[in-house]
Scaffold this motif. Structure first.
Motif, PDB file in Angstrom:
ATOM      1  N   ASN A 163       0.825  -1.206   0.000  1.00  0.00           N
ATOM      2  CA  ASN A 163       0.000   0.000   0.000  1.00  0.00           C
ATOM      3  C   ASN A 163       0.861   1.258   0.000  1.00  0.00           C
ATOM      4  OD1 ASN A 163      -2.108  -1.746   0.114  1.00  0.00           O
ATOM      5  ND2 ASN A 163      -2.810  -1.159   2.158  1.00  0.00           N
ATOM      6  N   ALA A 164       1.949   1.220   0.766  1.00  0.00           N
ATOM      7  CA  ALA A 164       2.829   2.385   0.843  1.00  0.00           C
ATOM      8  C   ALA A 164       3.503   2.652  -0.500  1.00  0.00           C
ATOM      9  CB  ALA A 164       3.871   2.178   1.937  1.00  0.00           C
ATOM     10  N   GLU A 165       3.921   1.612  -1.194  1.00  0.00           N
ATOM     11  CA  GLU A 165       4.543   1.793  -2.506  1.00  0.00           C
ATOM     12  C   GLU A 165       3.531   2.310  -3.527  1.00  0.00           C
ATOM     13  OE1 GLU A 165       8.003  -1.485  -2.981  1.00  0.00           O
ATOM     14  OE2 GLU A 165       6.033  -2.305  -2.496  1.00  0.00           O
ATOM     15  N   TYR A 166       2.298   1.848  -3.425  1.00  0.00           N
ATOM     16  CA  TYR A 166       1.256   2.348  -4.304  1.00  0.00           C
ATOM     17  C   TYR A 166       0.990   3.832  -4.050  1.00  0.00           C
ATOM     18  CZ  TYR A 166      -3.441   2.936  -6.267  1.00  0.00           C
ATOM     19  OH  TYR A 166      -4.530   3.393  -6.963  1.00  0.00           O
ATOM     20  N   LEU A 167       0.963   4.218  -2.775  1.00  0.00           N
ATOM     21  CA  LEU A 167       0.787   5.625  -2.427  1.00  0.00           C
ATOM     22  C   LEU A 167       1.943   6.469  -2.954  1.00  0.00           C
ATOM     23  CD1 LEU A 167      -0.946   7.702  -0.834  1.00  0.00           C
ATOM     24  CD2 LEU A 167       0.471   7.175   1.169  1.00  0.00           C
ATOM     25  N   ALA A 168       3.162   5.942  -2.855  1.00  0.00           N
ATOM     26  CA  ALA A 168       4.322   6.674  -3.369  1.00  0.00           C
ATOM     27  C   ALA A 168       4.271   6.817  -4.885  1.00  0.00           C
ATOM     28  CB  ALA A 168       5.605   5.962  -2.951  1.00  0.00           C
ATOM     29  N   SER A 169       3.703   5.826  -5.581  1.00  0.00           N
ATOM     30  CA  SER A 169       3.595   5.935  -7.034  1.00  0.00           C
ATOM     31  C   SER A 169       2.563   6.977  -7.449  1.00  0.00           C
ATOM     32  CB  SER A 169       3.230   4.571  -7.634  1.00  0.00           C
ATOM     33  OG  SER A 169       1.914   4.190  -7.263  1.00  0.00           O
ATOM     34  N   LEU A 170       1.545   7.182  -6.616  1.00  0.00           N
ATOM     35  CA  LEU A 170       0.538   8.193  -6.918  1.00  0.00           C
ATOM     36  C   LEU A 170       1.043   9.608  -6.639  1.00  0.00           C
ATOM     37  CD1 LEU A 170      -2.721   6.538  -5.487  1.00  0.00           C
ATOM     38  CD2 LEU A 170      -1.998   6.674  -7.874  1.00  0.00           C
ATOM     39  N   PHE A 171       1.929   9.733  -5.649  1.00  0.00           N
ATOM     40  CA  PHE A 171       2.430  11.052  -5.263  1.00  0.00           C
ATOM     41  C   PHE A 171       3.961  11.035  -5.274  1.00  0.00           C
ATOM     42  CE2 PHE A 171      -1.693  10.418  -3.271  1.00  0.00           C
ATOM     43  CZ  PHE A 171      -2.387  11.574  -3.645  1.00  0.00           C
ATOM     44  N   PRO A 172       4.556  11.084  -6.457  1.00  0.00           N
ATOM     45  CA  PRO A 172       6.020  11.013  -6.542  1.00  0.00           C
ATOM     46  C   PRO A 172       6.733  12.226  -5.964  1.00  0.00           C
ATOM     47  CG  PRO A 172       5.063  11.489  -8.690  1.00  0.00           C
ATOM     48  CD  PRO A 172       3.914  11.183  -7.786  1.00  0.00           C
ATOM     49  N   THR A 173       6.034  13.344  -5.796  1.00  0.00           N
ATOM     50  CA  THR A 173       6.675  14.531  -5.223  1.00  0.00           C
ATOM     51  C   THR A 173       6.609  14.531  -3.702  1.00  0.00           C
ATOM     52  OG1 THR A 173       4.598  15.780  -5.407  1.00  0.00           O
ATOM     53  CG2 THR A 173       6.147  15.894  -7.269  1.00  0.00           C
ATOM     54  N   CYS A 174       6.025  13.511  -3.112  1.00  0.00           N
ATOM     55  CA  CYS A 174       5.936  13.403  -1.648  1.00  0.00           C
ATOM     56  C   CYS A 174       6.899  12.333  -1.144  1.00  0.00           C
ATOM     57  CB  CYS A 174       4.507  13.046  -1.218  1.00  0.00           C
ATOM     58  SG  CYS A 174       3.263  14.256  -1.686  1.00  0.00           S
ATOM     59  N   THR A 175       7.164  12.387   0.134  1.00  0.00           N
ATOM     60  CA  THR A 175       7.981  11.378   0.796  1.00  0.00           C
ATOM     61  C   THR A 175       7.055  10.462   1.592  1.00  0.00           C
ATOM     62  OG1 THR A 175       9.811  12.931   0.995  1.00  0.00           O
ATOM     63  CG2 THR A 175       9.887  10.969   2.375  1.00  0.00           C
ATOM     64  N   VAL A 176       7.023   9.205   1.244  1.00  0.00           N
ATOM     65  CA  VAL A 176       6.114   8.261   1.894  1.00  0.00           C
ATOM     66  C   VAL A 176       6.874   7.448   2.935  1.00  0.00           C
ATOM     67  CG1 VAL A 176       4.594   6.275   1.550  1.00  0.00           C
ATOM     68  CG2 VAL A 176       4.634   8.124  -0.131  1.00  0.00           C
ATOM     69  N   VAL A 177       6.282   7.336   4.117  1.00  0.00           N
ATOM     70  CA  VAL A 177       6.838   6.555   5.226  1.00  0.00           C
ATOM     71  C   VAL A 177       5.767   5.570   5.685  1.00  0.00           C
ATOM     72  CG1 VAL A 177       7.820   6.609   7.550  1.00  0.00           C
ATOM     73  CG2 VAL A 177       8.290   8.474   5.952  1.00  0.00           C
ATOM     74  N   LYS A 178       6.148   4.315   5.837  1.00  0.00           N
ATOM     75  CA  LYS A 178       5.231   3.298   6.359  1.00  0.00           C
ATOM     76  C   LYS A 178       5.446   3.176   7.855  1.00  0.00           C
ATOM     77  CE  LYS A 178       2.104   0.115   5.880  1.00  0.00           C
ATOM     78  NZ  LYS A 178       0.812   0.345   5.215  1.00  0.00           N
ATOM     79  N   ALA A 179       4.380   3.346   8.653  1.00  0.00           N
ATOM     80  CA  ALA A 179       4.517   3.277  10.108  1.00  0.00           C
ATOM     81  C   ALA A 179       3.139   3.098  10.741  1.00  0.00           C
ATOM     82  CB  ALA A 179       5.182   4.545  10.648  1.00  0.00           C
ATOM     83  N   PHE A 180       3.142   2.647  11.976  1.00  0.00           N
ATOM     84  CA  PHE A 180       1.953   2.552  12.837  1.00  0.00           C
ATOM     85  C   PHE A 180       0.927   1.512  12.369  1.00  0.00           C
ATOM     86  CE2 PHE A 180       3.420   6.798  14.034  1.00  0.00           C
ATOM     87  CZ  PHE A 180       3.332   6.721  15.416  1.00  0.00           C
ATOM     88  N   ASN A 181       1.207   0.729  11.346  1.00  0.00           N
ATOM     89  CA  ASN A 181       0.202  -0.231  10.896  1.00  0.00           C
ATOM     90  C   ASN A 181       0.104  -1.452  11.811  1.00  0.00           C
ATOM     91  OD1 ASN A 181       2.840  -1.043   9.759  1.00  0.00           O
ATOM     92  ND2 ASN A 181       1.671  -2.753   8.925  1.00  0.00           N
ATOM     93  N   VAL A 182       1.120  -1.704  12.638  1.00  0.00           N
ATOM     94  CA  VAL A 182       1.064  -2.855  13.551  1.00  0.00           C
ATOM     95  C   VAL A 182       0.507  -2.474  14.922  1.00  0.00           C
ATOM     96  CG1 VAL A 182       3.008  -3.957  12.383  1.00  0.00           C
ATOM     97  CG2 VAL A 182       3.430  -2.527  14.378  1.00  0.00           C
ATOM     98  N   ILE A 183       0.220  -1.184  15.128  1.00  0.00           N
ATOM     99  CA  ILE A 183      -0.315  -0.703  16.396  1.00  0.00           C
ATOM    100  C   ILE A 183      -1.833  -0.633  16.291  1.00  0.00           C
ATOM    101  CG2 ILE A 183      -0.330   1.192  18.060  1.00  0.00           C
ATOM    102  CD1 ILE A 183       2.289  -0.285  17.958  1.00  0.00           C
ATOM    103  N   SER A 184      -2.524  -1.209  17.240  1.00  0.00           N
ATOM    104  CA  SER A 184      -3.978  -1.209  17.213  1.00  0.00           C
ATOM    105  C   SER A 184      -4.525   0.109  17.766  1.00  0.00           C
ATOM    106  CB  SER A 184      -4.529  -2.373  18.037  1.00  0.00           C
ATOM    107  OG  SER A 184      -4.196  -2.215  19.410  1.00  0.00           O
ATOM    108  N   ALA A 185      -5.789   0.368  17.468  1.00  0.00           N
ATOM    109  CA  ALA A 185      -6.436   1.560  18.000  1.00  0.00           C
ATOM    110  C   ALA A 185      -6.504   1.513  19.523  1.00  0.00           C
ATOM    111  CB  ALA A 185      -7.841   1.692  17.415  1.00  0.00           C
ATOM    112  N   TRP A 186      -6.666   0.323  20.074  1.00  0.00           N
ATOM    113  CA  TRP A 186      -6.717   0.176  21.534  1.00  0.00           C
ATOM    114  C   TRP A 186      -5.381   0.551  22.167  1.00  0.00           C
ATOM    115  CZ3 TRP A 186      -9.343  -0.049  25.822  1.00  0.00           C
ATOM    116  CH2 TRP A 186      -8.769  -0.592  26.954  1.00  0.00           C
ATOM    117  N   THR A 187      -4.291   0.123  21.541  1.00  0.00           N
ATOM    118  CA  THR A 187      -2.968   0.448  22.069  1.00  0.00           C
ATOM    119  C   THR A 187      -2.717   1.948  22.024  1.00  0.00           C
ATOM    120  OG1 THR A 187      -2.139  -1.692  21.319  1.00  0.00           O
ATOM    121  CG2 THR A 187      -0.502  -0.022  21.848  1.00  0.00           C
ATOM    122  N   LEU A 188      -3.164   2.604  20.956  1.00  0.00           N
ATOM    123  CA  LEU A 188      -2.998   4.055  20.861  1.00  0.00           C
ATOM    124  C   LEU A 188      -3.753   4.764  21.976  1.00  0.00           C
ATOM    125  CD1 LEU A 188      -3.282   4.662  17.012  1.00  0.00           C
ATOM    126  CD2 LEU A 188      -1.263   5.054  18.433  1.00  0.00           C
TER     127      LEU A 188
END
Length: 522
Positions: A163-188
């Motif tokens: 998903n992160a690579e797909y997002l980066a392909s849509l917005f090549p002028t942005c810097t994409v970082v993958k994070a927080f996907n393993v953290i649940s809403a409860w943990t937050l």
């Protein structure tokens, strides 16, 4: 996470923004002094709560962060960021409808306004809605986009890129970082003490990765650098795994249970029915299960310490510790914790079943029938001294074994294991673990007593079940005893300190890097 828009763009189509260049923006999270002591507390503090229970508007001079999305995860993320001292702007298609779902300290507005001023923007929406943000490509140029999404198992297999690579392909002028996907809403919401503290992060831009890592630390979590954005596919696969380390131990425990259950069924139920015509099928739900559980627990416990014995024997034979163990032994060593916990689980179930036996109707009938037989035989006193002593010792050893096994299970928990130094942990897991195995062996021998030497207990010419369970534990105990002899213990100690029998220390690593990472040391 709730989606903010609909529509999907094919990954092979050109990106939404094509203008080169990137803003030199750095996000400065609250200082460590400012955040000290705050992240270990529950997220919603009393000073942020109004009398009506909602978050009050608090003056904040923290760095501004944008969030695109209004789902459950987005709301938890906003709450955590606000509690961590950040100024949060939420972009929504319908801000009037969703404003009441967020803390009042956060600003909820339209997406175009939300992405205007923040340098870091969290994209909290599903993959199929990324293309709906193409209209904001000019405003997003040069900003850091943090992708927090997770694909389903079907989507993960369907798409070659993350998903992160797909997002980066849509917005090549942005810097994409993958994070927080393993953290649940409860943990937050609850804070890192009530969940996993680690947050895997990957990106192709070190500066952006550093900025997000500082945010992760400010929020009370622990960033883990996973490398370039190509690692996002591996990071997104983490939440899809269901107990990967438990598959083999669970299948092993299930196989042992089926084997011993069928074996006990043949001896205790089928044999009386075939030979004498007595129906004892009522034993299947409780009695046969209670006879099977200790067998499984005992064998599993011995299988925890058998690979260590095999590894020590292999090192003695080779005369070095610098050669890899076979893959099957290496994997066996890595699954010892899970096997031990399953052993404790079966032992605990055996104890519960044993406590329930006096409550069963079968047990009551048997007591009444025994009393009637005693009256008919004109016996006023029934007391067998040997049986009394056997049962008392048997029960005592069982309680001690279960208590020691409980201590092993408790110290296997990360929160307890982290509070012990290596010597303490090794003492509990190795020394007390071996004591638990010895106590379990004595418990089994006391249960069997002289039954192994009586012909009446060999039904269908099958030996009593406890004699089968004694095989592996006795091998482990005898091998451990042999390794305590000076001729073996000294040599094994020298090998583990780097000595080799040919007189030269040679570090031979496998050619495959992945194999080198799997090498275990005993």
């Amino acid at each position: 996470m709730a989606a903010e828009a609909s529509g999907e763009q094919d990954p092979s189509t050109p990106g939404c923004g094509e203008s080169p260049g990137m803003k030199d923006s750095t996000l400065h999270p609250p200082s460590a002094t400012q955040m000290s002591g705050e992240m270990d507390k529950p997220l919603i503090s009393r000073r942020l709560v109004d009398s009506d229970g909602s978050l009050a508007e608090t003056p904040s001079e923290g760095p501004k962060v944008g969030i695109l999305g209004s789902g459950d995860f987005a709301r938890s993320l906003v709450t955590r960021l606000v509690g961590s001292g950040f100024s949060v702007v939420v972009g929504s298609r319908n801000p009037k409808r969703t404003a009441g779902l967020f803390p009042s300290a956060a600003q909820v507005t339209f997406q175009a306004e939300a992405v205007d001023s923040p340098d870091v923007i969290f994209v909290a929406m599903f993959r199929e809605h990324y293309s709906s943000l193409c209209g904001l490509s000019d405003q997003l140029a040069g900003k850091i986009l943090v992708d927090v999404s997770n694909p389903t198992e079907q989507e993960h297999l369907q798409h070659r890129e993350s998903n992160a690579e797909y997002l980066a392909s849509l917005f090549p002028t942005c810097t994409v970082v993958k994070a927080f996907n393993v953290i649940s809403a409860w943990t937050l919401q609850s804070g890192p003490r009530d969940g996993n503290r680690q947050v895997p992060i990957c990106s192709d831009h070190p500066d952006a990765k550093r900025a997000v890592s500082e945010m992760v630390q400010a929020m009370g979590f622990m960033p883990v650098d996973m490398g370039a954005l190509v690692s996002a596919r591996e990071v997104e696969a983490m939440p899809l795994r269901l107990l990967p380390g438990w598959k083999v131990p669970a299948l092993l425990a299930l196989g042992l249970f089926i084997f011993f259950y069928v074996y006990n069924f043949v001896r205790d139920v089928l044999q009386p029915y075939v030979r004498d015509g007595k129906s004892k099928f009522y034993k299947l739900p409780v009695s046969v299960v209670n006879t099977t559980l200790p067998c499984v627990a005992y064998v599993l416990l011995s299988l925890v310490y058998l690979p260590g014995v095999l590894a020590a024997a292999l090192q003695l034979r080779r005369g070095t510790k610098y050669r890899r163990f076979p893959d099957w032994l290496d994997h066996w060593l890595q699954h010892r914790k899970q096997i031990g916990l399953l052993s404790f689980f079966c032992a605990a179930l055996h104890a519960l079943y044993s406590f329930c036996l006096p409550l069963s109707r079968v047990n009551r009938y048997e007591v009444v029938n025994l009393a009637i037989k005693q009256v008919l035989a004109n016996k006023s006193h029934l007391w067998i001294e040997e049986e009394v002593w056997r049962m008392e010792i048997y029960l005592s050893l069982g309680v001690l074994a279960l208590g020691t096994l409980s201590l092993l299970a408790v110290t296997s928990l990360p929160s307890i294991a982290n509070s012990l130094n290596w010597r303490e942990f090794s003492f509990v897991q190795s020394t007390l673990g071996f004591v638990a195995l010895v106590l379990s062996t004595l418990h089994t021998l006391t249960y069997g007593w002289t039954r192994a030497f009586e012909d009446s207990h060999y039904k269908f010419y099958l030996p009593p079940t406890f004699t089968l369970t004694l095989l592996v534990p006795c091998v482990v105990i005898l091998a451990k005893g042999l390794f305590l002899l000076p001729c073996f213990s000294r040599r094994l100690s020298k090998i583990r300190r780097g000595w080799e029998k040919d007189g030269g220390i040679k570090f031979t690593l496998p050619m495959d890097h992945t194999l080198a990472q799997k090498t275990s040391h005993v």
